[in-house]
Design a protein around this motif. Structure first.
Motif, PDB file in Angstrom:
ATOM      1  N   UNK A 104      -4.390  12.950   6.041  1.00 33.49           N
ATOM      2  CA  UNK A 104      -4.763  11.875   6.965  1.00 33.49           C
ATOM      3  C   UNK A 104      -4.705  10.484   6.342  1.00 33.49           C
ATOM      4  N   UNK A 105      -4.086  10.405   5.157  1.00 29.66           N
ATOM      5  CA  UNK A 105      -3.849   9.128   4.484  1.00 29.66           C
ATOM      6  C   UNK A 105      -5.145   8.388   4.164  1.00 29.66           C
ATOM      7  N   UNK A 106      -6.201   9.121   3.841  1.00 23.68           N
ATOM      8  CA  UNK A 106      -7.497   8.521   3.512  1.00 23.68           C
ATOM      9  C   UNK A 106      -7.777   8.537   2.008  1.00 23.68           C
ATOM     10  N   UNK A 107      -6.901   9.142   1.230  1.00 24.64           N
ATOM     11  CA  UNK A 107      -7.117   9.276  -0.213  1.00 24.64           C
ATOM     12  C   UNK A 107      -6.919   7.940  -0.919  1.00 24.64           C
ATOM     13  N   UNK A 111       0.838  -1.175   0.000  1.00 21.36           N
ATOM     14  CA  UNK A 111       0.000   0.000   0.000  1.00 21.36           C
ATOM     15  C   UNK A 111       0.886   1.242   0.000  1.00 21.36           C
ATOM     16  N   UNK A 112       0.339   2.317  -0.524  1.00 21.17           N
ATOM     17  CA  UNK A 112       1.070   3.577  -0.586  1.00 21.17           C
ATOM     18  C   UNK A 112       0.635   4.456   0.587  1.00 21.17           C
ATOM     19  N   UNK A 113       1.598   4.883   1.370  1.00 24.52           N
ATOM     20  CA  UNK A 113       1.342   5.787   2.497  1.00 24.52           C
ATOM     21  C   UNK A 113       1.642   7.217   2.035  1.00 24.52           C
ATOM     22  N   UNK A 114       0.821   8.148   2.460  1.00 27.74           N
ATOM     23  CA  UNK A 114       1.036   9.554   2.138  1.00 27.74           C
ATOM     24  C   UNK A 114       1.519  10.254   3.402  1.00 27.74           C
ATOM     25  N   UNK A 115       2.764  10.667   3.393  1.00 26.52           N
ATOM     26  CA  UNK A 115       3.390  11.293   4.565  1.00 26.52           C
ATOM     27  C   UNK A 115       3.396  12.812   4.430  1.00 26.52           C
ATOM     28  N   UNK A 118       4.504  19.321  -4.244  1.00 28.09           N
ATOM     29  CA  UNK A 118       5.967  19.258  -4.223  1.00 28.09           C
ATOM     30  C   UNK A 118       6.580  20.636  -4.455  1.00 28.09           C
ATOM     31  N   UNK A 119       5.969  21.415  -5.339  1.00 23.30           N
ATOM     32  CA  UNK A 119       6.471  22.771  -5.594  1.00 23.30           C
ATOM     33  C   UNK A 119       6.303  23.638  -4.346  1.00 23.30           C
ATOM     34  N   UNK A 142       6.984  12.419   0.042  1.00 26.90           N
ATOM     35  CA  UNK A 142       5.589  12.387   0.472  1.00 26.90           C
ATOM     36  C   UNK A 142       4.999  10.980   0.385  1.00 26.90           C
ATOM     37  N   UNK A 143       5.339  10.258  -0.688  1.00 23.63           N
ATOM     38  CA  UNK A 143       4.770   8.928  -0.934  1.00 23.63           C
ATOM     39  C   UNK A 143       5.738   7.831  -0.495  1.00 23.63           C
ATOM     40  N   UNK A 144       5.203   6.802   0.144  1.00 23.97           N
ATOM     41  CA  UNK A 144       6.029   5.698   0.627  1.00 23.97           C
ATOM     42  C   UNK A 144       5.274   4.389   0.419  1.00 23.97           C
ATOM     43  N   UNK A 145       5.959   3.387  -0.143  1.00 24.09           N
ATOM     44  CA  UNK A 145       5.363   2.065  -0.298  1.00 24.09           C
ATOM     45  C   UNK A 145       5.598   1.254   0.969  1.00 24.09           C
TER      46      UNK A 145
END
Length: 74
Positions: A36-39, A1-5, A51-52, A61-64
């Protein structure tokens, strides 16, 4: 799963939700969902703008995370 940090990068850059939402031109509600990592998805144009605004790379930002590891940690 991809985590959004996103929360981690926002803290590092000392930016709040309202400020970042204005810079990225995204609603507070949608930015909060990302934070909140709900997307379930994120548009590349939105990721580019984030990112800009935060002066970072997508990998900041993204982590597997392996789904099996995630289940074990619950």
């Amino acid at each position: 799963m991809i985590m959004i940090n996103l929360d981690v990068m926002m803290a590092k850059r000392k930016k709040g939700l309202t400020e970042l939402a204005g810079e990225v031109d995204i609603t507070l509600a949608n930015l909060s969902i990302l934070k909140n990592n709900k997307a379930k998805a994120v548009r590349l144009s939105t990721l580019n703008a984030i990112c800009k605004a935060l002066d970072c790379q997508p990998g900041d930002i993204l982590q597997y995370v392996d789904d099996e590891e995630d289940v074990e940690n619950e």
